[in-house]
Design an enzyme around this catalytic site. Structure first.
Site, PDB file in Angstrom:
ATOM      1  CD  GLU A   1      25.890  -3.642  -9.369  1.00 43.74           C
ATOM      2  OE1 GLU A   1      25.793  -4.093 -10.522  1.00 43.74           O
ATOM      3  OE2 GLU A   1      26.911  -3.795  -8.676  1.00 43.74           O
TER       4      GLU A   1
ATOM      5  CG  HIS B   1      17.361   1.895  -8.352  1.00 45.75           C
ATOM      6  ND1 HIS B   1      17.188   0.593  -8.761  1.00 45.75           N
ATOM      7  CD2 HIS B   1      16.789   2.673  -9.318  1.00 45.75           C
ATOM      8  CE1 HIS B   1      16.522   0.566  -9.909  1.00 45.75           C
ATOM      9  NE2 HIS B   1      16.272   1.809 -10.275  1.00 45.75           N
TER      10      HIS B   1
ATOM     11  CD  GLN C   1      17.943 -11.706  -3.753  1.00 44.05           C
ATOM     12  OE1 GLN C   1      17.279 -10.675  -3.678  1.00 44.05           O
ATOM     13  NE2 GLN C   1      17.406 -12.903  -3.583  1.00 44.05           N
TER      14      GLN C   1
END
Length: 210
Positions: A97, A99, A137
């Site tokens: 979220e 890049h 992640q």
């Protein structure tokens, strides 16, 4: 309530439809925004090779960010199976979220069954459900574990994700060999040392992300 109605209600409880309400996608607006973005970067959109690139880009990101619905089918644990169930190497494809570049890897998910067991294909469905969005992640790992805990009510659940992030490998630090490993442990897989050690030994990350 009749016995048949009660049985149907109980069945629906343990086979819920997993979905997410989201605003409708405007394909024309997405494509126009992609064209403006690429033009601002100085790319030749009037060339034959790139003429249709904004549409392709719009469809690609729409696909990557469309969360698929599924039924989380579970079954009675009639045999009272109480050992670890582990599914390894479930593909993970998501978008960072920060890049909006992909990160790709695998998930290892295990649980200690309680009164219910879950259909094995649902492990992959649940990973995809939470991965098909702008993510980190760390959050993805925790969301998968919490979803299993909430819906299945196991005695313990553990999730390990290992992934390579293109925002780290092809830009910025440019370290293509780097991988990120995250874990989330709940219930007995967190609190009981023996169960925790068993899960982590079996879900040991590979030497390279597949």
């Amino acid at each position: 309530m009749t016995a048949a109605t009660a049985a149907a209600t109980e069945l629906a409880r343990w086979r819920p439809r997993v979905s997410e309400a989201r605003p409708a996608v405007d394909p024309d607006r997405v494509e126009a925004a992609a064209a403006e973005f690429l033009e601002a970067l100085g790319l030749p959109l009037d060339s034959e090779s790139m003429l249709e690139t904004p549409g392709r880009m719009a469809r690609a990101y729409t696909e990557l960010l469309t969360v698929p619905d599924f039924d989380l089918t579970t079954f009675p644990n009639d045999e009272e199976y109480d050992e670890l169930v582990l599914v390894e190497n479930i593909p993970v494809h998501s978008l960072c979220e920060h890049h909006m570049l992909p990160f790709v890897g695998v998930a290892h998910i295990g649980y200690l069954p309680g009164q219910r067991i879950v259909g094995l294909s649902k492990f992959a469905r649940l990973v995809e459900f939470h991965a098909r969005r702008a993510q980190t992640q760390e959050r993805l790992t925790q969301q998968i574990a919490e979803h299993f805990r909430r819906r299945l009510e196991p005695r313990g659940v553990g999730v390990v994700i290992e992934a390579a992030h293109s925002c780290m490998s092809i830009r910025g630090a440019r370290v293509p060999a780097a991988r990120t490993v995250t874990s989330a442990l709940l219930g007995r897989l967190r609190d009981d040392p023996a169960s925790r050690a068993e899960f982590l030994s079996l879900a040991r990350p590979s030497r390279e992300v597949r």
